[in-house]
Design a protein around this motif. Structure first.
Motif, short mmCIF file in Angstrom:
data_model
loop_
_atom_site.label_atom_id
_atom_site.label_comp_id
_atom_site.label_asym_id
_atom_site.label_seq_id
_atom_site.Cartn_x
_atom_site.Cartn_y
_atom_site.Cartn_z
N LYS B 49 0.82 -1.20 0.00
CA LYS B 49 0.00 0.00 0.00
C LYS B 49 0.86 1.26 0.00
O LYS B 49 0.56 2.22 -0.70
N ASN B 52 2.43 1.72 -3.39
CA ASN B 52 1.42 2.19 -4.33
C ASN B 52 1.04 3.64 -4.10
O ASN B 52 0.72 4.36 -5.05
N ASP B 56 1.29 6.48 -6.80
CA ASP B 56 0.14 7.34 -7.11
C ASP B 56 0.60 8.79 -7.24
O ASP B 56 0.23 9.49 -8.20
N ASN B 143 1.81 10.27 -25.79
CA ASN B 143 1.10 10.70 -24.57
C ASN B 143 1.01 9.60 -23.51
O ASN B 143 0.13 9.61 -22.68
N GLN B 144 1.92 8.64 -23.59
CA GLN B 144 1.87 7.55 -22.61
C GLN B 144 3.26 7.18 -22.13
O GLN B 144 4.17 6.99 -22.92
N GLU B 158 7.75 -11.95 0.06
CA GLU B 158 7.55 -11.97 -1.39
C GLU B 158 8.78 -11.41 -2.07
O GLU B 158 9.35 -10.41 -1.65
N ARG B 161 8.33 -8.75 -6.65
CA ARG B 161 6.97 -8.30 -6.96
C ARG B 161 7.06 -7.17 -7.99
O ARG B 161 7.81 -6.22 -7.82
N ARG B 164 3.84 -1.87 -11.93
CA ARG B 164 3.77 -1.28 -13.26
C ARG B 164 2.68 -0.22 -13.26
O ARG B 164 1.55 -0.48 -12.85
N ARG B 165 3.01 0.96 -13.70
CA ARG B 165 2.02 2.02 -13.80
C ARG B 165 2.05 2.60 -15.20
O ARG B 165 3.12 2.90 -15.72
N ILE B 166 0.89 2.78 -15.76
CA ILE B 166 0.78 3.44 -17.06
C ILE B 166 0.24 4.84 -16.80
O ILE B 166 -0.70 5.01 -16.02
N ILE B 167 0.89 5.82 -17.38
CA ILE B 167 0.49 7.21 -17.12
C ILE B 167 0.10 7.89 -18.42
O ILE B 167 0.84 7.85 -19.40
N ASN B 168 -1.07 8.51 -18.40
CA ASN B 168 -1.51 9.32 -19.53
C ASN B 168 -1.01 10.73 -19.32
O ASN B 168 -1.33 11.37 -18.33
N LEU B 169 -0.18 11.20 -20.25
CA LEU B 169 0.34 12.57 -20.14
C LEU B 169 -0.75 13.52 -20.60
O LEU B 169 -1.02 13.65 -21.79
#
Lengths: 126, 172
Positions: B49, B52, B56, B143-144, B158, B161, B164-169
């Motif tokens: 968490k 993440n 974020d 834009n990505q 673990e 691990r 992966r984050r995909i970001i829209n510019l």
């Protein structure tokens, strides 16, 4: 009722109905993830997958209207059997906006869970 | 009709058995809640968490950047952008901010013409992430951008691990 005679079908159905009436809210609570003590890691992963799906949806040029699209498996989440879909539809009240909705779903009926995310975009393209 | 009660009846035995089963079940459940397995799972949850929440904030920052100058295409261990400021004004061109994967750490830095500063990133202290392996920023399209790295959990539950984050510019 006399001893020895079994319940009639009607009575059995009645009991089933009463049991369902009591248990159904708990199943609903489970499916809207109001009880996240179990499988909390799965929830975290699914929420990240949902965010990624939404960002991907925002990246591509607005297609006219893809409502009621099908759930497709999400790459990298095969172990969860996670399915996702994106719906893009005109905003019901504002003509200049589109409503983008991303959804992920996992598990099978009746212990199925889904999360969704909505976003309003300006209709500059299409 | 009045029945004389003699000894323990069947329904009393049944009721007693039900209560016994419930109490045994409850104590087993509380032992399970107190177990080290459960505590490890909770630690892992808190760790994921936390990572993440950092991601974020990084995603929000990069997504709202005015111009993303590096990586222009392909992938890189570094990412530089001109940040969005209040009142919709542009920062001076000579001022750039960025994120860098270096020695399995993720840093936030700000570049000025004369110096490169390792300052705080919002509420996160530098390095904002520790022990992240194979970290990379991957410019997928105009834009990505994608952030990807692997991490081991601090308590060893673990390994590798993937995050992966995909970001829209948004300002492209």
């Amino acid at each position: 009722m006399e001893a020895g005679t079994s319940r009639s079908l009607f009575e059995k159905l009645l009991y089933l109905g009463i049991a369902t009436f009591f248990l159904w809210p708990f199943i609903q609570l489970y499916s809207v993830k109001a009880i996240p003590i179990f499988d909390s890691d799965t929830h975290l992963r699914a929420s990240v997958a949902l965010e990624n799906l939404m960002e991907e949806a925002l990246c591509r040029p607005y297609e006219f209207s893809i409502a009621d699209s099908k759930f497709v498996p999400i790459k990298g989440y095969e172990d969860l059997n996670l399915m996702g879909k994106i719906d893009i539809s005109p905003h019901p009240t504002y003509d200049s906006n589109v409503l983008i909705k991303a959804q992920v779903m996992w598990g099978s009926f009746p212990l199925q869970k889904n999360l969704s995310l909505e976003y309003i975009g300006a209709r500059t393209k299409s | 009709m009045i029945h004389k009660k003699n000894g323990i009846t069947l329904w009393e035995i049944l009721l007693f058995t039900v209560f016994l089963a419930v109490s045994i079940g409850a104590s087993v459940f509380f032992f399970f809640i107190n177990s080290t397995d459960m505590q490890k799972a909770q630690q892992k949850y808190a760790w994921v968490k936390n990572v993440n929440s950092v991601l974020d904030d990084v995603s929000l920052e990069i997504g709202n950047a005015v111009i993303l100058s590096h990586p222009f295409n392909g992938s890189s261990k570094e990412c530089f952008y001109r940040g969005a400021s209040d009142h919709s004004t542009l920062e001076p061109e000579s001022f750039e901010e960025g994120f860098i994967f270096s020695d399995d750490l993720l840093y936030y830095i700000s570049k000025e013409p004369t110096s490169t500063n390792v300052t705080r990133f919002g509420k996160h202290r530098n390095p904002i992430l520790v022990n992240c392996k194979d970290g990379i920023f991957n410019r997928k399209s105009a834009n990505q951008i994608e952030i990807y790295f692997k991490m081991n959990s601090p308590n060893g539950t673990e390994t590798d691990r993937e995050f992966r984050r995909i970001i829209n510019l948004r300002n492209k």
